[in-house]
Design a protein around this motif. Structure first.
Motif, short mmCIF file in Angstrom:
data_model
loop_
_atom_site.label_atom_id
_atom_site.label_comp_id
_atom_site.label_asym_id
_atom_site.label_seq_id
_atom_site.Cartn_x
_atom_site.Cartn_y
_atom_site.Cartn_z
N ALA A 199 0.68 -1.27 -0.14
CA ALA A 199 0.04 0.38 0.06
C ALA A 199 1.10 1.39 -0.39
O ALA A 199 1.81 1.64 0.77
CB ALA A 199 -0.70 0.44 1.18
N LYS A 200 0.61 2.44 -1.37
CA LYS A 200 1.31 3.56 -0.19
C LYS A 200 0.45 4.32 -0.87
O LYS A 200 -0.59 4.37 -1.77
CB LYS A 200 1.53 3.42 -1.83
N GLU A 201 1.01 5.69 0.18
CA GLU A 201 -0.18 6.83 -0.29
C GLU A 201 0.21 8.62 -0.99
O GLU A 201 2.28 8.18 -1.29
CB GLU A 201 -0.74 7.44 1.32
N TYR A 202 -0.37 9.45 -1.47
CA TYR A 202 0.24 9.84 -2.23
C TYR A 202 -0.72 11.31 -1.96
O TYR A 202 -2.01 11.50 -1.52
CB TYR A 202 -0.16 9.14 -4.28
N ASN A 203 0.63 12.02 -2.59
CA ASN A 203 0.18 13.40 -2.08
C ASN A 203 -0.13 13.88 -3.56
O ASN A 203 0.98 14.93 -3.50
CB ASN A 203 0.21 14.44 -1.13
N MET A 204 -1.74 14.45 -4.07
CA MET A 204 -1.24 15.34 -5.32
C MET A 204 -2.10 16.21 -5.46
O MET A 204 -3.04 16.64 -4.99
CB MET A 204 -1.89 14.23 -6.21
N GLY A 205 -0.58 17.47 -5.49
CA GLY A 205 -1.76 18.91 -4.87
C GLY A 205 -2.80 19.05 -4.29
O GLY A 205 -3.77 19.40 -4.00
N GLY A 206 -2.11 18.51 -2.34
CA GLY A 206 -3.47 18.55 -1.74
C GLY A 206 -4.09 17.29 -1.53
O GLY A 206 -4.81 17.25 -0.28
N CYS A 207 -4.77 16.92 -2.31
CA CYS A 207 -5.58 15.36 -2.68
C CYS A 207 -4.63 14.53 -2.24
O CYS A 207 -4.10 13.98 -2.68
CB CYS A 207 -6.36 15.15 -4.16
N GLU A 208 -5.09 13.63 -1.50
CA GLU A 208 -4.26 11.88 -0.86
C GLU A 208 -5.11 10.93 -1.60
O GLU A 208 -6.51 11.55 -1.36
CB GLU A 208 -4.50 11.97 1.27
N SER A 209 -4.48 10.11 -1.86
CA SER A 209 -4.52 8.93 -2.80
C SER A 209 -4.20 7.41 -2.32
O SER A 209 -2.39 7.54 -2.06
CB SER A 209 -4.69 8.77 -4.49
N VAL A 210 -5.25 7.07 -2.17
CA VAL A 210 -4.14 5.30 -1.16
C VAL A 210 -4.59 4.13 -2.37
O VAL A 210 -5.72 3.80 -3.18
CB VAL A 210 -4.60 5.11 -0.38
N SER A 211 -3.32 3.77 -3.28
CA SER A 211 -3.29 2.75 -4.18
C SER A 211 -2.60 1.39 -2.86
O SER A 211 -1.47 1.72 -2.58
CB SER A 211 -2.49 2.96 -4.86
N ILE A 212 -3.52 0.37 -3.77
CA ILE A 212 -3.24 -1.40 -2.75
C ILE A 212 -2.38 -1.80 -4.76
O ILE A 212 -3.61 -1.91 -5.09
CB ILE A 212 -3.72 -1.20 -2.13
#
Length: 62
Positions: free
Chosen positions: A28-41
């Motif tokens: 699992a990885k969490e990304y912060n893209m321009g203030g928007c957090e997204s989690v990929s699993i």
């Protein structure tokens, strides 16, 4: 010996639905893209297939 025959089911063509499978999260990885957090699993299905998807695309038992 009986011959197998098939009948085309035109009433089902184009229908949509979903498939439920058991899966295990293996990364699992969490990304912060321009203030928007997204989690990929990364998941492994019960049939052994592994792939990346978004956390919003699965219902986890946590």
């Amino acid at each position: 010996m009986a011959e197998n025959t098939s009948i085309r089911r035109d009433d089902l063509i184009g229908a949509t639905g979903s498939v439920t499978r058991q899966l295990e999260v293996i990364d699992a990885k969490e990304y912060n893209m321009g203030g928007c957090e997204s989690v990929s699993i990364r998941v492994r299905q019960d049939n052994g297939e592994e792939y990346w998807t978004g956390l919003e695309d699965v219902d986890l038992d946590i």
